[in-house]
Design a protein around this motif. Structure first.
Motif, mmCIF file in Angstrom:
data_model
loop_
_atom_site.group_PDB
_atom_site.id
_atom_site.type_symbol
_atom_site.label_atom_id
_atom_site.label_comp_id
_atom_site.label_asym_id
_atom_site.label_seq_id
_atom_site.Cartn_x
_atom_site.Cartn_y
_atom_site.Cartn_z
ATOM 1 N N THR A 14 -0.172 6.497 1.678
ATOM 2 C CA THR A 14 0.863 6.700 2.697
ATOM 3 C C THR A 14 0.255 7.066 4.043
ATOM 4 O OG1 THR A 14 2.381 7.440 0.981
ATOM 5 C CG2 THR A 14 2.953 7.984 3.242
ATOM 6 N N THR A 16 -2.749 6.340 5.139
ATOM 7 C CA THR A 16 -3.439 5.166 5.666
ATOM 8 C C THR A 16 -2.455 4.176 6.291
ATOM 9 O OG1 THR A 16 -5.167 5.399 3.986
ATOM 10 C CG2 THR A 16 -5.011 3.281 5.089
ATOM 11 N N VAL A 17 -1.400 3.867 5.568
ATOM 12 C CA VAL A 17 -0.416 2.899 6.058
ATOM 13 C C VAL A 17 0.286 3.424 7.305
ATOM 14 C CG1 VAL A 17 1.786 1.772 5.489
ATOM 15 C CG2 VAL A 17 -0.077 1.794 3.835
#
Length: 91
Positions: A14, A16-17
């Motif tokens: 989460t 990273t995104v």
């Protein structure tokens, strides 16, 4: 695999995104860049935490514990850097 490991993996993915999404909005904006750096350090810490929880030997667990501690230090620095850019207190 336990629930703590899964939550760390979910947190890493989460972070990273979300960091990539924020940076993709305006790649030249310093506030977005510092938020990306902050989310990257959080995701690195989370991935190391996930790896640490899945170790089977004490030596490898100790190595990954030390690695995630390095990530936590970088998280504090990146957070401070982001907040100073966000509130406009940079030179």
């Amino acid at each position: 695999m336990n629930y703590y490991g899964l939550s760390a993996l979910f947190n890493g993915i989460t972070s990273t995104v979300l960091g990539i999404f924020v940076l993709s909005r305006d790649i030249k904006n310093k506030t977005y860049q510092t938020y990306f750096a902050f989310s990257l350090t959080v995701s690195i810490w989370s991935y190391y935490y996930f790896i640490w929880l899945n170790q089977t030997t004490a030596a490898s667990a100790l190595f990954w514990t030390r690695a995630l501690n390095a990530g936590s230090v970088l998280t504090a620095v990146a957070y401070f850097h982001h907040v100073t850019h966000f509130i406009g207190k940079t030179k």
